[in-house]
Design a protein around this motif. Structure first.
Motif, mmCIF file in Angstrom:
data_model
loop_
_atom_site.group_PDB
_atom_site.id
_atom_site.type_symbol
_atom_site.label_atom_id
_atom_site.label_comp_id
_atom_site.label_asym_id
_atom_site.label_seq_id
_atom_site.Cartn_x
_atom_site.Cartn_y
_atom_site.Cartn_z
ATOM 1 N N GLY A 79 0.848 -1.028 0.112
ATOM 2 C CA GLY A 79 -0.050 -0.222 -0.054
ATOM 3 C C GLY A 79 0.854 1.453 -0.006
ATOM 4 O O GLY A 79 0.452 2.269 -0.493
ATOM 5 N N ASP A 82 1.497 3.275 -3.355
ATOM 6 C CA ASP A 82 0.301 3.762 -3.906
ATOM 7 C C ASP A 82 0.693 5.298 -4.477
ATOM 8 O O ASP A 82 0.996 6.117 -3.878
ATOM 9 N N GLY A 83 0.157 5.402 -5.739
ATOM 10 C CA GLY A 83 0.535 6.783 -6.495
ATOM 11 C C GLY A 83 1.652 6.865 -6.990
ATOM 12 O O GLY A 83 1.782 8.223 -7.825
ATOM 13 N N GLY A 114 -0.445 -0.316 -6.738
ATOM 14 C CA GLY A 114 -1.157 1.231 -6.146
ATOM 15 C C GLY A 114 -0.315 2.232 -7.533
ATOM 16 O O GLY A 114 -0.826 3.460 -7.537
ATOM 17 N N CYS A 115 0.575 1.473 -8.252
ATOM 18 C CA CYS A 115 1.382 2.606 -9.178
ATOM 19 C C CYS A 115 0.326 3.126 -10.128
ATOM 20 O O CYS A 115 -0.658 2.397 -10.621
#
Ligand code: FMN
Length: 158
Positions: A79, A82-83, A114-115
């Motif tokens: 997690g 993420d982003g 989450g990439c």
């Protein structure tokens, strides 16, 4: 300021050459980017970068074991990527030798983490693919991908 890493596994140098071209293009596009062999990277290191680019030779239509191990090791901080921007590339021996499934396997792991992964409507759609040693076409694709990764990283850091 954003920074990036290009991680590769390579036994005979083809994937490494692609990694170096992509890294140069990213640096030339003003995204500070390091280039490292997967054996020199710990999973936790990925937390330090805004863009993560991963290259593997195609092994039986999939990423090589050391690259898979890197993804397996990120479960310890699931997690936390993420982003971040993700991108992938591969070298294979044959056209239709499973190169695009290899790239998609890497991208699938990135998406689960989450990439943010950008396709390419004009260039190699999923990520640069080389058949054996990179030729002039592959060099152009790697440079193009490097520029696009840098552009996306900049947009997302606004
Ligand atoms: C264990 C192993 C499995 C391979 N599997 C495939 C394959 O499924 N399809 C293919 O086209 N090439 C396959 N190859 C060839 C490599 O993908 C190709 O030589 C690649 O360019 C090697 O990259 P490198 O120079 O970065 O090590 C395989 C090579 C090895 C050693």
């Amino acid at each position: 300021m954003s920074k990036a890493i290009v991680i590769y596994y390579s036994r005979s140098g083809n994937t490494k050459e692609m990694a170096e071209i992509i890294t140069k293009a990213m640096n030339d596009a003003d995204l500070p980017t390091e280039c490292k062999a997967v054996n020199d990277v710990k999973a936790e290191d990925l937390l330090n970068y805004d863009a993560i680019v991963v290259g593997s030779p195609t092994y039986y239509g999939h990423m090589a074991g050391p690259i898979k191990q890197l993804f397996d090791d990120i479960v310890g901080f699931h997690g936390k990527l993420d982003g971040k921007v993700g991108a992938a590339f591969t070298s294979s021996a044959n056209i239709g030798g499973g190169n695009e499934t290899t790239i998609m396997g890497i991208i699938e792991a990135m998406l689960i983490a989450g990439c943010v992964v950008q396709g390419d409507p004009q260039g190699d759609h999923y990520g640069p693919v080389s058949i054996g040693k990179p030729d002039e076409r592959v060099r152009r694709q790697c440079m193009r991908r490097g520029r696009r990764i840098a552009g996306l990283a900049k947009k997302l850091s606004i």
